[in-house]
Enzyme design. Structure first.
Site, PDB file in Angstrom:
ATOM      1  N   PHE A 123       0.761  -1.100   0.022  1.00 54.14           N
ATOM      2  CA  PHE A 123       0.012   0.125   0.030  1.00 54.14           C
ATOM      3  C   PHE A 123       0.975   1.185   0.009  1.00 54.14           C
ATOM      4  O   PHE A 123       1.914   1.531   0.764  1.00 54.14           O
ATOM      5  CB  PHE A 123      -0.979   0.028   1.238  1.00 54.14           C
ATOM      6  N   THR A 126       2.262   6.851   2.255  1.00 58.34           N
ATOM      7  CA  THR A 126       3.422   7.563   2.971  1.00 58.34           C
ATOM      8  C   THR A 126       4.221   8.481   1.746  1.00 58.34           C
ATOM      9  O   THR A 126       4.764   7.703   0.735  1.00 58.34           O
ATOM     10  CB  THR A 126       4.326   6.805   3.885  1.00 58.34           C
ATOM     11  N   GLU A 127       4.624   9.651   1.925  1.00 57.03           N
ATOM     12  CA  GLU A 127       5.479  10.221   1.006  1.00 57.03           C
ATOM     13  C   GLU A 127       6.605  11.171   1.738  1.00 57.03           C
ATOM     14  O   GLU A 127       6.293  11.252   2.932  1.00 57.03           O
ATOM     15  CB  GLU A 127       4.388  11.342   0.176  1.00 57.03           C
ATOM     16  N   ILE A 340      20.316  -6.694  30.143  1.00 60.12           N
ATOM     17  CA  ILE A 340      20.328  -7.943  31.121  1.00 60.12           C
ATOM     18  C   ILE A 340      21.450  -8.770  30.572  1.00 60.12           C
ATOM     19  O   ILE A 340      22.240  -9.609  31.043  1.00 60.12           O
ATOM     20  CB  ILE A 340      19.112  -8.712  31.084  1.00 60.12           C
ATOM     21  N   GLU A 366       2.851   3.004  11.115  1.00 59.26           N
ATOM     22  CA  GLU A 366       1.328   2.697  10.853  1.00 59.26           C
ATOM     23  C   GLU A 366       0.463   3.773  12.221  1.00 59.26           C
ATOM     24  O   GLU A 366      -0.204   3.422  12.989  1.00 59.26           O
ATOM     25  CB  GLU A 366       0.760   1.542  11.381  1.00 59.26           C
TER      26      GLU A 366
END
Length: 382
Positions: A123, A126-127, A340, A366
């Protein structure tokens, strides 16, 4: 509310857990270091039906629900986030726009292959100049005769450049009159279309065994019937898809947080310092206890959102809460697990090092943590 998996979902969880531990865990480190896409693992997940979990049987899917996908993503996320995000993006961003909004012809053509991972979908939202402001889309789609002509670019698009990628659904401005808001529509662009160029893979901090590219469209022409859903509803369609995707990312993040607990417990029992296992020291015990508490809260959050989604109830706020809480848990647990492990936690051969590198993007992709806070505040009436 008591949140417990159904028998079917528990059986799926156990199956994916077994697959992840036996088939992914022993080999994924090499893929990660070499930044190679794990085609064989993806094919195996396709054969298991994981990509088709929420897809109706008539399109070759399993006929299950979105909760099943989230259950699988948590188990995959425990072992490796690159594999998990490949499944998450392949379904929530590749399949769901077509399944939710596509025409019957689009579903018949594309879903059977996508549902079994013979192909992958992506999909393009985003640009480079957009980010969280997805409404600032600059890519254009102009109707010319019987086709759309697309010009522009997209950034950070997952599953967009693999050898088996078959399509990218792109958001584009299809009308921009001065006296009205942008009209943003979703248009399906098949791989190999003239004018559609996939840039070389990004060099990333994490998710190094997943596929991410910048895309360019230069007078890229596709048929008019490649419009997905209603013209001018592309942005609204994506927002609804994003709500579902946030629940999926929350499940993946919970898995990552759990994976850090798993590895830390194992190491704390085996590693000795000053004549005793480090797990016998209260400093380590408290740290792991906090990690476990974060994980439990994250799991409850995504289960809550998923339950409302499955019941057909509004779940936008719950999805935002789950995304915020779980991504924070993954990042915090990765940091504590690395501490740890000490020096070994800084070595890429250890899973906690991969989680440390991978988990930051969970707070960004997202919808950033800041966006989730805005959404939560709005639902509280602020």
């Amino acid at each position: 509310m008591i949140m417990q998996l159904s028998e079917e979902h528990e059986a799926l969880r156990a199956t994916v857990e077994d697959f992840a531990q036996k088939e992914i865990a022993p080999v994924i480190g090499e893929y990660y270091i070499k930044e190679k896409f794990p085609y064989d693992i993806v094919a195996a997940m396709g054969e298991m039906g994981l990509f088709g979990l929420p897809v109706p049987e008539q399109y070759g899917g399993m006929g299950g629900d979105y909760v099943a996908l989230c259950v699988a993503l948590e188990e995959l996320g425990r072992v490796d986030q690159s594999v998990a995000i490949t499944l998450e993006a392949g379904v929530s961003l590749g399949i769901m726009p077509i399944l939710r909004f596509g025409s019957d012809a689009q579903k018949d053509r594309w879903l059977p292959d996508l549902a079994v991972a013979r192909t992958l979908g992506a999909f393009g939202l985003t640009e480079a100049g957009g980010g969280s402001d997805a409404g600032a889309t600059r890519t254009t789609g102009k109707l010319d005769g019987d086709g759309w002509v697309i010009n522009g670019s997209k950034a950070f698009i997952t599953n967009s450049g693999t050898d088996i990628t078959s399509l990218v659904t792109v958001t584009a401005v299809t009308d921009r009159a001065d006296d009205r808001k942008k009209e943003i529509s979703a248009i399906l662009v098949p791989t190999g279309t003239a004018g559609f160029t996939v840039a070389p893979s990004y060099s990333k901090v994490g998710w190094n065994a997943s596929d991410t590219h910048e895309l360019a469209f230069d007078d890229c022409r596709v048929p008019e019937e490649n419009l997905v859903g209603q013209r001018g509803r592309g942005y609204a369609q994506f927002l609804s898809i994003l709500d579902e995707g946030r629940v999926a990312i929350a499940a993946l993040s919970t898995g990552a947080a759990q994976g850090c607990v798993d590895e830390s417990l194992r190491y704390a029992r085996e590693r000795e310092a000053f004549g005793a296992a480090i797990g016998s020291y209260q400093g380590i015990q408290f740290k792991i206890a906090e990690m476990e508490a974060r994980t439990v809260c994250a799991r409850l959050a995504w289960h809550d959102a998923a339950a409302k989604m499955a019941a057909g109830q509004p779940f936008k706020k719950e999805a935002a809460v789950a995304k915020l809480v779980s991504s924070n848990a993954a990042m915090d647990n990765a940091r504590d697990a690395t501490q740890i492990f000490g020096g070994y936690g800084f070595m890429n051969e250890y899973p906690v090092a991969r989680h440390y590198r991978d988990s930051k993007i969970l707070e960004i992709g997202e919808g950033t943590s800041e966006v989730q806070k805005i959404l939560i505040a709005r639902h509280l009436g602020l």
